[in-house]
Scaffold this motif. Structure first.
Motif, PDB file in Angstrom:
ATOM      1  N   ALA A  78     -25.792  54.812 117.589  1.00  0.00           N
ATOM      2  CA  ALA A  78     -24.904  53.975 118.400  1.00  0.00           C
ATOM      3  C   ALA A  78     -24.335  54.774 119.574  1.00  0.00           C
ATOM      4  N   TRP A  79     -24.002  56.056 119.338  1.00  0.00           N
ATOM      5  CA  TRP A  79     -23.482  56.899 120.415  1.00  0.00           C
ATOM      6  C   TRP A  79     -24.534  57.081 121.509  1.00  0.00           C
ATOM      7  N   GLY A  81     -27.228  55.224 122.056  1.00  0.00           N
ATOM      8  CA  GLY A  81     -27.483  53.931 122.685  1.00  0.00           C
ATOM      9  C   GLY A  81     -26.363  53.512 123.612  1.00  0.00           C
ATOM     10  N   GLY A  82     -25.117  53.712 123.184  1.00  0.00           N
ATOM     11  CA  GLY A  82     -23.973  53.383 124.030  1.00  0.00           C
ATOM     12  C   GLY A  82     -23.944  54.212 125.297  1.00  0.00           C
ATOM     13  N   ILE A 175     -29.139  51.099 119.309  1.00  0.00           N
ATOM     14  CA  ILE A 175     -28.007  50.547 118.559  1.00  0.00           C
ATOM     15  C   ILE A 175     -28.508  49.581 117.483  1.00  0.00           C
TER      16      ILE A 175
END
Length: 188
Positions: A78-79, A81-82, A175
């Motif tokens: 997620a990190w 992808g973010g 993500i």
């Protein structure tokens, strides 16, 4: 991990390399075989090396983090992808006339576009995925996207807009895979 999942990760990771290659291609009057080979080998090679390093680190600490491994894998994906999504919406420096397909500039760009693969390799080790086939696919896909990006960038005046969408899509894919790992759907 299935082949479509591996390909999705490889394409997501290749988006940074694709965007940088597009921008580099915009700055070149003509993309020659040397430009394409140098950039594809460095980007694809580093994109293959980083998950191996991350996977090795993950294997070393797996026993300590086994209970939180899905959360850690999700957090890392997620990190990354973010970060890719954030970068898609923030302007990058305009074209410089130096050749980014040579020397130290190429190596710095190669590390910059492949650092996300370190976290992905770490995540794959936490969910006990064999690394060898994904590493091969990631390297080959990145090399292909690099060559494609160079040629497209050379032909397109506004490749930065295309790069934005590529980074956005890559971030969303990572993500999504993180959510799949977190919900237990990624267990093989």
């Amino acid at each position: 991990m299935s082949l479509p999942e591996i390909l999705a990760v490889a394409v997501a990771l290749a988006m940074d390399a694709f965007a940088v290659s597009c921008a580099t291609g915009c700055c070149l009057a003509r993309v020659g075989l040397g430009h394409a080979l140098r950039m594809a080998v460095v980007f694809g090679g580093l994109q293959s090396l980083m998950p191996l390093v991350g996977w090795g680190a993950g294997q070393a600490v797996h026993g300590f983090v086994q209970s939180v491994a899905p959360w850690l894998a999700f957090g890392l994906l997620a990190w990354v992808g973010g970060k890719m999504i954030w970068e898609a919406f923030h302007a990058k420096d305009e074209c410089e006339r130096a050749d980014n397909t040579r020397g130290l500039r190429l190596m710095v760009l190669g590390v910059a576009v492949s650092i996300d693969a370190l976290a992905v390799g770490f995540s794959l080790s936490l969910v006990q995925v064999s690394i060898w086939f994904p590493v091969l696919v990631i390297g080959l896909v990145t090399a292909g996207f690099t060559v494609l990006g160079l040629h497209l960038g050379c032909r397109m005046a506004r490749a930065s807009r295309l790069g934005m969408y590529a980074e956005l899509l890559g971030g969303l894919v990572l993500i999504g895979i993180g959510i799949k790992v977190l919900t237990g759907l990624g267990a093989a």
